[in-house]
Motif scaffolding. Structure first.
Motif, short mmCIF file in Angstrom:
data_model
loop_
_atom_site.label_atom_id
_atom_site.label_comp_id
_atom_site.label_asym_id
_atom_site.label_seq_id
_atom_site.Cartn_x
_atom_site.Cartn_y
_atom_site.Cartn_z
N GLU A 175 -2.77 12.30 -34.33
CA GLU A 175 -1.94 12.56 -33.16
C GLU A 175 -1.62 11.26 -32.43
O GLU A 175 -0.49 11.08 -31.95
CB GLU A 175 -2.64 13.55 -32.21
N ASN A 176 -2.59 10.35 -32.33
CA ASN A 176 -2.36 9.06 -31.70
C ASN A 176 -1.27 8.29 -32.44
O ASN A 176 -0.34 7.75 -31.83
CB ASN A 176 -3.66 8.26 -31.65
N PHE A 177 -1.37 8.25 -33.75
CA PHE A 177 -0.35 7.54 -34.54
C PHE A 177 1.00 8.24 -34.42
O PHE A 177 2.03 7.58 -34.28
CB PHE A 177 -0.78 7.43 -36.00
N ARG A 178 1.02 9.56 -34.43
CA ARG A 178 2.27 10.31 -34.31
C ARG A 178 2.94 10.01 -32.97
O ARG A 178 4.15 9.75 -32.91
CB ARG A 178 2.01 11.80 -34.46
N ASP A 179 2.18 10.06 -31.88
CA ASP A 179 2.73 9.78 -30.55
C ASP A 179 3.31 8.37 -30.47
O ASP A 179 4.38 8.16 -29.90
CB ASP A 179 1.66 9.96 -29.47
N ARG A 180 2.61 7.41 -31.04
CA ARG A 180 3.07 6.03 -31.00
C ARG A 180 4.34 5.85 -31.84
O ARG A 180 5.24 5.10 -31.46
CB ARG A 180 1.96 5.09 -31.45
N LEU A 181 4.42 6.54 -32.96
CA LEU A 181 5.64 6.48 -33.78
C LEU A 181 6.81 7.12 -33.05
O LEU A 181 7.93 6.58 -33.07
CB LEU A 181 5.41 7.18 -35.12
N GLN A 182 6.59 8.25 -32.40
CA GLN A 182 7.66 8.91 -31.64
C GLN A 182 8.25 7.97 -30.61
O GLN A 182 9.46 7.94 -30.40
CB GLN A 182 7.12 10.16 -30.93
N ALA A 183 7.38 7.18 -29.96
CA ALA A 183 7.83 6.29 -28.88
C ALA A 183 8.71 5.15 -29.38
O ALA A 183 9.50 4.61 -28.60
CB ALA A 183 6.61 5.73 -28.15
N VAL A 184 8.59 4.77 -30.65
CA VAL A 184 9.36 3.64 -31.17
C VAL A 184 10.30 4.05 -32.32
O VAL A 184 10.80 3.19 -33.04
CB VAL A 184 8.45 2.47 -31.62
N LEU A 185 10.57 5.35 -32.45
CA LEU A 185 11.36 5.84 -33.57
C LEU A 185 12.66 5.06 -33.81
O LEU A 185 12.96 4.71 -34.96
CB LEU A 185 11.67 7.33 -33.42
N PRO A 186 13.43 4.71 -32.78
CA PRO A 186 14.67 3.96 -33.05
C PRO A 186 14.43 2.59 -33.68
O PRO A 186 15.35 2.01 -34.26
CB PRO A 186 15.32 3.82 -31.66
N ASP A 187 13.22 2.07 -33.58
CA ASP A 187 12.90 0.74 -34.10
C ASP A 187 12.03 0.78 -35.35
O ASP A 187 11.39 -0.20 -35.71
CB ASP A 187 12.21 -0.10 -33.02
N ILE A 188 12.01 1.93 -36.03
CA ILE A 188 11.23 2.07 -37.27
C ILE A 188 12.18 2.05 -38.46
O ILE A 188 13.20 2.74 -38.46
CB ILE A 188 10.42 3.38 -37.30
N ARG A 189 11.82 1.25 -39.45
CA ARG A 189 12.54 1.23 -40.72
C ARG A 189 11.54 1.55 -41.82
O ARG A 189 10.35 1.22 -41.69
CB ARG A 189 13.16 -0.15 -40.95
#
Length: 157
Positions: free
Chosen positions: A40-54
């Motif tokens: 859940e911690n990793f999921r929340d952190r990914l959600q917060a930066v989704l536009p900057d994930i490749r």
């Protein structure tokens, strides 16, 4: 091919991050931080930066990802099956290009102290260790201080 992450891939990316982080970082991290590194911690952190994930890999089955945050190469993780295949090199090159396009002259990233495999990869990719710092790791219970290696790279502008 490096591409933008899709919202539908967040759960898969969180699973990949959780698995690889626990394989490569848990033995190097304080027990309290390991306890806080949940899916859940990793999921929340990914959600917060989704536009900057490749990512690299088929849609809904990525094998690696890279996330940016400001002038930081924030996260870079590759599944064990894809390690050594060039995925990490493609992701880091893409990240450097995106950072340079943003006008970043000196990019930085953090590396767990003792994560020698990652350190060798960063150095091979032209990054240099600039020192040891205390980084405030993001957790569900607030910032958690962790001593880490800081790497920097001057980007072409």
């Amino acid at each position: 091919m490096v591409r933008e992450a899709a919202r539908s891939e967040i759960d898969r990316l969180a699973e990949l991050w959780f698995d690889v982080w626990h394989q490569s970082h848990a033995r190097l991290s304080p027990p309290d931080l390991v306890r806080l590194r949940t899916r859940e911690n990793f999921r929340d952190r990914l959600q917060a930066v989704l536009p900057d994930i490749r990512v690299v890999g088929p849609r809904d089955a990525p094998v690696g990802f890279c996330a940016l945050k400001g002038d930081e190469l924030y996260q870079l993780f590759v599944s064990p099956q894809a390690q050594g295949s060039g995925v990490a090199a493609r992701l880091i090159a893409d990240a450097e290009t995106r950072l340079a396009e943003r006008g970043v002259e000196i990019a930085w990233l953090t590396c767990a102290i003792g994560n020698d495999r990652a350190a060798r990869f960063y150095e091979k990719s032209g990054w240099r260790r600039s020192g040891t710092i205390v980084n405030m790791a993001e957790t569900s219970e607030g910032p958690y201080p962790v001593e880490i290696w800081r790497y920097e790279k001057r980007l072409a502008s």
